[in-house]
Design a protein around this motif. Structure first.
Motif, mmCIF file in Angstrom:
data_model
loop_
_atom_site.group_PDB
_atom_site.id
_atom_site.type_symbol
_atom_site.label_atom_id
_atom_site.label_comp_id
_atom_site.label_asym_id
_atom_site.label_seq_id
_atom_site.Cartn_x
_atom_site.Cartn_y
_atom_site.Cartn_z
ATOM 1 N N ILE A 145 -1.721 -6.218 8.113
ATOM 2 C CA ILE A 145 -3.327 -6.098 6.601
ATOM 3 C C ILE A 145 -3.174 -4.914 7.390
ATOM 4 O O ILE A 145 -3.558 -4.707 8.564
ATOM 5 N N VAL A 146 -3.920 -4.093 6.462
ATOM 6 C CA VAL A 146 -3.961 -2.438 7.317
ATOM 7 C C VAL A 146 -5.830 -2.557 7.996
ATOM 8 O O VAL A 146 -6.339 -3.537 7.901
ATOM 9 N N VAL A 147 -5.766 -1.333 9.708
ATOM 10 C CA VAL A 147 -6.975 -1.104 10.169
ATOM 11 C C VAL A 147 -7.311 -0.420 9.780
ATOM 12 O O VAL A 147 -6.472 0.719 9.851
ATOM 13 N N VAL A 206 -1.486 6.077 -3.553
ATOM 14 C CA VAL A 206 0.037 5.085 -3.262
ATOM 15 C C VAL A 206 0.164 4.218 -3.742
ATOM 16 O O VAL A 206 0.698 2.987 -3.391
ATOM 17 N N CYS A 207 -1.371 3.573 -2.776
ATOM 18 C CA CYS A 207 -1.348 2.145 -2.223
ATOM 19 C C CYS A 207 -0.927 0.975 -2.669
ATOM 20 O O CYS A 207 -2.108 1.515 -3.866
ATOM 21 N N PRO A 208 -0.131 0.160 -2.708
ATOM 22 C CA PRO A 208 0.627 -0.821 -4.221
ATOM 23 C C PRO A 208 -0.528 -1.591 -3.573
ATOM 24 O O PRO A 208 -0.454 -2.337 -5.229
ATOM 25 N N GLY A 209 -1.872 -2.203 -2.926
ATOM 26 C CA GLY A 209 -2.265 -2.953 -3.170
ATOM 27 C C GLY A 209 -4.183 -2.450 -3.719
ATOM 28 O O GLY A 209 -5.103 -2.516 -4.318
ATOM 29 N N GLY A 210 -4.185 -1.175 -4.072
ATOM 30 C CA GLY A 210 -4.942 -0.286 -4.398
ATOM 31 C C GLY A 210 -6.130 -0.800 -3.373
ATOM 32 O O GLY A 210 -8.301 -1.015 -3.723
ATOM 33 N N ALA A 211 -6.210 -0.485 -2.148
ATOM 34 C CA ALA A 211 -7.077 -1.105 -0.809
ATOM 35 C C ALA A 211 -7.650 -0.228 -0.788
ATOM 36 O O ALA A 211 -9.144 -0.777 0.381
ATOM 37 N N ILE A 212 -7.048 0.906 -1.150
ATOM 38 C CA ILE A 212 -8.447 1.948 0.276
ATOM 39 C C ILE A 212 -9.124 2.743 -0.982
ATOM 40 O O ILE A 212 -8.553 3.600 -1.888
ATOM 41 N N ASP A 213 -10.246 3.146 -0.142
ATOM 42 C CA ASP A 213 -11.027 3.845 -1.184
ATOM 43 C C ASP A 213 -11.501 5.052 -0.503
ATOM 44 O O ASP A 213 -11.959 4.664 0.628
ATOM 45 N N ASP A 240 -4.012 1.894 10.317
ATOM 46 C CA ASP A 240 -3.016 1.006 11.563
ATOM 47 C C ASP A 240 -2.541 -0.439 10.419
ATOM 48 O O ASP A 240 -3.330 -0.864 9.827
ATOM 49 N N GLN A 241 -1.537 -0.790 11.580
ATOM 50 C CA GLN A 241 -1.865 -2.227 10.590
ATOM 51 C C GLN A 241 -2.103 -2.757 11.925
ATOM 52 O O GLN A 241 -1.211 -2.917 12.618
ATOM 53 N N SER A 242 -2.813 -4.323 11.425
ATOM 54 C CA SER A 242 -2.818 -5.368 12.797
ATOM 55 C C SER A 242 -1.284 -6.205 12.905
ATOM 56 O O SER A 242 -0.234 -6.304 12.398
ATOM 57 N N ARG A 297 -7.075 -6.542 -0.466
ATOM 58 C CA ARG A 297 -6.721 -5.900 -1.447
ATOM 59 C C ARG A 297 -4.882 -5.970 -0.809
ATOM 60 O O ARG A 297 -3.929 -5.703 -1.235
ATOM 61 N N CYS A 298 -5.213 -5.639 0.655
ATOM 62 C CA CYS A 298 -3.950 -4.539 1.694
ATOM 63 C C CYS A 298 -2.939 -5.840 1.494
ATOM 64 O O CYS A 298 -2.507 -7.660 1.163
ATOM 65 N N CYS A 299 -1.013 -5.291 1.128
ATOM 66 C CA CYS A 299 -0.284 -6.103 1.139
ATOM 67 C C CYS A 299 0.648 -5.884 1.583
ATOM 68 O O CYS A 299 1.879 -5.931 1.574
ATOM 69 N N GLY A 300 0.032 -5.137 2.824
ATOM 70 C CA GLY A 300 1.133 -4.372 3.989
ATOM 71 C C GLY A 300 1.940 -4.072 3.851
ATOM 72 O O GLY A 300 3.430 -3.797 4.557
ATOM 73 N N ALA A 301 2.186 -3.081 2.853
ATOM 74 C CA ALA A 301 3.092 -2.122 2.515
ATOM 75 C C ALA A 301 3.817 -0.867 3.590
ATOM 76 O O ALA A 301 4.622 -0.355 3.567
ATOM 77 N N GLY A 302 2.162 -0.928 3.995
ATOM 78 C CA GLY A 302 2.467 -0.336 5.181
ATOM 79 C C GLY A 302 2.520 1.992 4.844
ATOM 80 O O GLY A 302 2.403 2.583 5.720
ATOM 81 N N GLN A 303 1.810 1.607 3.135
ATOM 82 C CA GLN A 303 2.367 2.963 2.881
ATOM 83 C C GLN A 303 1.106 4.142 4.029
ATOM 84 O O GLN A 303 1.605 5.794 4.472
ATOM 85 N N CYS A 304 0.228 3.685 3.754
ATOM 86 C CA CYS A 304 -0.823 3.978 4.252
ATOM 87 C C CYS A 304 -0.722 4.912 6.085
ATOM 88 O O CYS A 304 -0.795 5.906 6.338
ATOM 89 N N VAL A 305 -0.044 4.062 6.580
ATOM 90 C CA VAL A 305 0.142 3.874 8.027
ATOM 91 C C VAL A 305 1.610 5.234 8.231
ATOM 92 O O VAL A 305 1.338 5.756 9.286
HETATM 93 S S1 SF4 Z 1 -3.691 -0.459 2.646
HETATM 94 FE FE1 SF4 Z 1 -2.391 -0.971 1.513
HETATM 95 S S2 SF4 Z 1 -0.774 1.283 1.524
HETATM 96 FE FE2 SF4 Z 1 -2.368 0.588 3.401
HETATM 97 S S3 SF4 Z 1 -1.043 -1.601 4.776
HETATM 98 FE FE3 SF4 Z 1 -2.599 -2.138 2.777
HETATM 99 S S4 SF4 Z 1 -1.067 -2.126 0.748
HETATM 100 FE FE4 SF4 Z 1 -0.268 -1.045 2.002
#
Ligand code: SF4
Ligand code: HEM
Lengths: 65, 406
Positions: A32-34, A54-61, A25-27, A9-17
């Motif tokens: 993509i999120v690590v 705020v994760c735009p992909g809703g990838a973090i639980d 982290d991002q690979s 689900r991660c779109c690599g937007a990097g908000q989390c990092v």
């Molecule tokens: S997990 Fe969410 S906030 Fe982090 S890089 Fe992926 S899409 Fe972005």
């Protein structure tokens, strides 16, 4: 607190990092999120919750334990 | 809006009376008619969404496409080109599915948060230099022309490995391709051709002598067993990044600074505590009422939104700026709160298609604000807010000038 990420689900937007580099982290291969720390210490719980919100992909639980 | 038989169809976009204020209509739509029929400038009908949950759901739905090429898709305008959404160019960048994912991951690794942090010092230096030049020319000055417009081009040029001497040509091409209303079709096509020629030459030059830049890196990847991008895709990626990242960021810089100066207690709050820059940028992104058209989506199948079933073939317009003012999603949504956190606004879209350049855009906005607070703490608007003018142009909203004094 238990954190998990769903790479698909991660779109690599990097908000989390940007918010919690201690936990996410991002690979370098594809941005993509690590997940670095699935059980972050207390003082990072606030920013981790913010990252999940705020994760735009809703990838973090986040599971509160 | 009345649900009667003779329902009057609202014209879209909805004009707003003041450059920094949302149209009153938004609140009414969210309350009474969150799934509204509207008429577009082309005369075609579409369905407008204004509630946070609805907009987010539709933007993130991977089945839907922003491409309005189906026979029954609504046309946005009368003109053949329908602006950046429908141009030939945008069609070379894969739009959906596996191909899109592959493109996104290849290019996306240049937009990671870490890489942006590494770019920060160079960005700050470029912003400082532009500001020096603006100050030297004297006041009042147009902050948009002096800083907002050139900075994003300089940054993208830097990433693509475009020599500094060519930046101003880049800037002009970008402007001409986007502001279709200001230039004639012929001028815009000529600019597009010149720009394509330049990019082809740049790709060839990077092939011959790779550097430490995005294009060189993508070329390197392309050499592995048909893995990467074709020459055409490389060129279009370069052009696409400029088109997607220039006007949007330039306008946002102008709007952000105007919103912060419009009520100067906001500016003073930041001067007193510059650690608020990050959340202030997010809040400016959320609060921007002048965000332009919104995002269109075509429904190749039936989709349920709220309690409404939208039939296949519907063209939906997602108004993110209206969604960002939804009281159901944000406490006191019509108040600009520089400390708001979390701030899950939809300004960059949501899901697999959400803005690829958002980490870059955020970093640029933060850098601009930091540099301005440090260098020009006495900054103020040189005209009353009521005299700020919106740009005309369909897609991206902004202010035509941001006159300031210091
Ligand atoms: S997990 Fe969410 S906030 Fe982090 S890089 Fe992926 S899409 Fe972005
Ligand atoms: C404040 C500035 C910006 C805003 C408000 C903005 C907004 C958006 C939005 C809303 C989308 C989603 C489109 C959709 O869902 O159909 C998008 C996509 C995109 N943006 Fe941005 N953007 C900004 C800056 C940038 C920058 C600086 C770049 C790069 C240099 C960029 C590159 C892109 C790209 C490549 C896409 C397409 C992504 C895809 O389809 O996967 N943007 N942008």
């Amino acid at each position: 607190m238990r954190v998990s990420v769903e790479e698909a689900r991660c779109c690599g937007a990097g908000q989390c990092v940007l918010l919690v580099p201690e936990v996410f982290d991002q690979s370098v291969d594809d941005g993509i999120v690590v997940l670095l720390d699935a059980t972050p210490p207390e003082e990072l719980h606030g920013p981790v919750r913010e990252a999940a919100a705020v994760c735009p992909g809703g990838a973090i639980d986040v599971e509160e334990t | 809006m009345s649900q009667g038989d003779v329902q009057q169809t609202l014209s879209y976009p909805i004009p707003s009376e003041a450059a920094l204020e949302p149209p009153e209509e938004w609140g009414r739509l969210r309350q009474e008619c969150p799934v509204a029929k509207v008429r577009l400038p082309s005369g075609d009908e579409a369905t407008l969404l204004t509630r946070y949950d609805d907009v987010k759901q539709v933007l993130a739905d991977p089945r839907l496409t922003r491409r309005l090429t189906a026979d029954d898709a609504a046309r946005l305008t009368d003109s053949e080109s329908g602006g950046v959404f429908n141009s030939e160019m945008s069609n070379v960048i894969p739009d959906r599915g596996e191909e899109h994912l592959r493109w996104r991951r290849l290019v996306g690794k240049w937009f990671t948060a870490k890489r942006m942090a590494a770019l920060r010092p160079r960005m700050a230096a470029m912003a400082e230099q532009l500001l020096d030049e603006m100050v030297e020319r004297g006041q009042p000055a147009d902050l948009k022309a002096g800083l907002g417009f050139p900075l994003p081009v300089y940054v993208i040029c830097d990433m693509l490995g475009v020599p500094a001497d060519d930046r101003d040509r880049f800037s002009r091409w970008s402007d001409m391709m986007l502001t279709l209303t200001r230039y004639t079709g012929e001028e815009a096509s000529a600019a597009q051709l010149e720009f394509f020629t330049y990019m082809s030459e740049l790709v060839a030059a990077k092939r011959a002598a790779p550097g430490d830049d995005l294009l060189s890196e993508l070329i390197k990847e392309s050499e592995g067993e048909g893995e990467g991008l074709s020459d055409m895709q490389l060129i279009v990626t370069g052009v696409g990044l400029l088109v997607a990242g220039h006007e949007t960021t330039a306008n946002m810089i102008g709007k952000m600074v105007s919103m912060l100066l419009d009520d100067r207690t906001r500016w003073e709050e930041l001067l007193a505590d510059p650690s608020l820059v990050r959340t202030a940028v997010e809040e400016a992104l959320r609060f921007d009422a002048n965000a332009g058209f919104g995002l269109p989506r075509y429904l190749p199948e039936e989709v349920e939104v709220g309690d409404t079933v939208l039939p296949r073939g519907t063209t939906v317009i997602c108004n993110m700026a209206a969604a960002n003012r939804d009281d159901g999603a944000f406490d006191d949504a019509d108040h600009m709160d520089l400390r708001r956190s979390p701030n899950p606004h939809l300004t960059f879209g949501s899901g697999a298609h959400s803005c690829l350049g958002q980490a870059l855009a955020r970093t640029e906005l933060q850098v601009v604000l930091e540099v301005l607070l440090r260098r020009l703490p006495t900054l103020e608007l040189a005209v009353p807010t009521g005299e700020l003018r919106q740009v005309d142009g369909l897609v991206v909203g902004g202010l035509s000038e941001v006159p300031v004094r210091w």
